[in-house]
Design an enzyme around this catalytic site. Structure first.
Site, PDB file in Angstrom:
ATOM      1  N   CYS A 129       0.987  -1.339   0.071  1.00 38.73           N
ATOM      2  CA  CYS A 129      -0.031  -0.039   0.040  1.00 38.73           C
ATOM      3  C   CYS A 129       0.919   1.187   0.055  1.00 38.73           C
ATOM      4  O   CYS A 129       0.571   2.283  -0.634  1.00 38.73           O
ATOM      5  CB  CYS A 129      -0.983   0.139   1.281  1.00 38.73           C
ATOM      6  N   HIS A 242      -3.154   6.326   4.449  1.00 41.14           N
ATOM      7  CA  HIS A 242      -2.014   6.427   4.760  1.00 41.14           C
ATOM      8  C   HIS A 242      -1.547   7.783   4.261  1.00 41.14           C
ATOM      9  O   HIS A 242      -1.968   7.889   3.244  1.00 41.14           O
ATOM     10  CB  HIS A 242      -0.917   5.296   4.113  1.00 41.14           C
TER      11      HIS A 242
END
Ligand code: A2P
Length: 336
Positions: A129, A242
């Site tokens: 990710c 994130h």
């Protein structure tokens, strides 16, 4: 033409989002198989208004599956992905099990889509990710002028650790607000109201594996083994999204104005870069639940003549995992 799809790890944080995104994007699903461990077999999952019974992966016959989306951890992928591939499925694997194998392509749909076709084992790996969102934003700059070095600190949400990690943040937050003991279980130390500079296992060189993924995967995806990457990966008490503070050094100087122009034209990127309160992306205000990689705080590095700083935020479960996996499946379907 319809495609028979299996989602492995369908009850998990990424798996359920894979199903949602398949539906949202009207993926041409023929038969759908939702698979998990025997723990959740027999339960049901809704997809486009219909109920599907969760099947036990260990007892499932993959014959007839065209595309299998795996997100049930590395051990499950190592054991079952080759079996699905041998039965004729194209496997798109979200774990790190095959990412560094030379005969498995590692693909970000906006960055190196051509690599999807290069899959002798029938397995395509979905990147980590943090690498995913970083490269969606950096590839357009790298094409303008080669990136020589990347310094990156990540601020990674707990959903990257799966459902149990999200539950732990919720539980500890509630406990602490009630003057109770937050007792860490899933994380090594308390995550609520804290930061943890440790994701995945420590390596011999003192970096964590999560950090080394940024090094290895950036080089493989950009096809440039000379790029230097210096990462620190940190878990933060955020549920979804994130964030990354990224400093790049390019061969030729790229001005912030030029960088903004390149990023505005880049697929999958949204520039949010106003120099005023709230004029920047955050996990909650921009990333969570959305598809784009958001870039803001674009400014020159005061300490380097060819340095640029960026703040990159994206939903780790969507672009960082489920969305890219579905986009790779779309590329496979487009081959005909
Ligand atoms: P299950 O619900 O049966 O535990 P998350 O990352 O959110 O924790 O989700 C992990 C996913 O991987 C879940 O869907 C989980 O299913 C699945 N999974 C974990 N271990 C196995 C296994 N041994 N076989 C099949 N699926 C598994």
């Amino acid at each position: 033409k319809k495609v028979n799809v299996a989602v492995v790890g369908a009850t998990g944080a990424v798996g359920e989002t894979m199903l949602a995104i398949l539906a949202e994007r009207r993926f041409p699903v023929g038969e759908l198989f939702v698979l998990a461990s025997e723990r959740s077999a027999g339960g049901s999952i809704e997809y486009r208004g219909e109920e599907y019974i969760v099947q036990d992966l260990a007892a499932f016959d993959p014959t007839g599956v065209d595309i299998a989306l795996f997100s049930a951890g590395g051990d499950v992928s190592r054991e079952y992905a080759p079996k699905f591939a041998a039965a004729g499925a194209v496997v798109i694997d979200n774990s790190s099990a095959f990412r560094y194998d030379d005969d498995v392509p590692l693909v970000v749909s906006e960055v190196n889509p051509d690599q999807v076709a290069n899959r002798p084992r029938g397995i395509i790996a979905n990147p980590n990710c943090s690498t995913m969102q970083m490269l969606v934003a950096l590839a357009p700059l790298h094409r303008e002028s080669r990136i020589e070095r990347i310094n990156v600190a990540t601020y990674q949400s707990v959903s990257g650790g799966g459902r149990s990690a999200m539950e732990e943040l919720g539980r500890q937050t509630g406990a602490l607000l009630n003057f109770q003991d937050p007792s860490p279980e899933r994380f090594p130390v308390q995550i609520a109201f804290n930061l943890i500079p440790h994701i995945d296992d420590f390596q011999d060189n003192g970096f964590t594996k999560e950090e080394m993924k940024l090094v290895w995967e950036t080089r493989k995806i950009l096809g440039d083994d000379g790029i230097m990457v210096n990462p620190t990966a940190v878990r933060v008490p955020v549920f979804y999204g994130h964030s990354e503070a990224v400093a790049i050094e390019t061969e030729a100087r790229i001005s912030p104005e030029r960088a903004r122009e390149l990023l505005r034209a880049a697929p999958g990127v949204e520039v949010v870069d106003e120099r005023k309160p709230g004029g920047y992306p955050t996990p909650v205000t921009h990333a969570s639940g959305n598809d784009a990689v958001y870039v803001g705080r674009i400014r020159e590095d005061l300490s380097h003549p060819r340095g640029l700083n960026l703040w990159i935020v994206s939903d780790n479960i969507r672009k960082g995992a489920a969305l890219n996996a579905v986009q790779l499946a779309e590329l496979v379907v487009a081959e005909g």
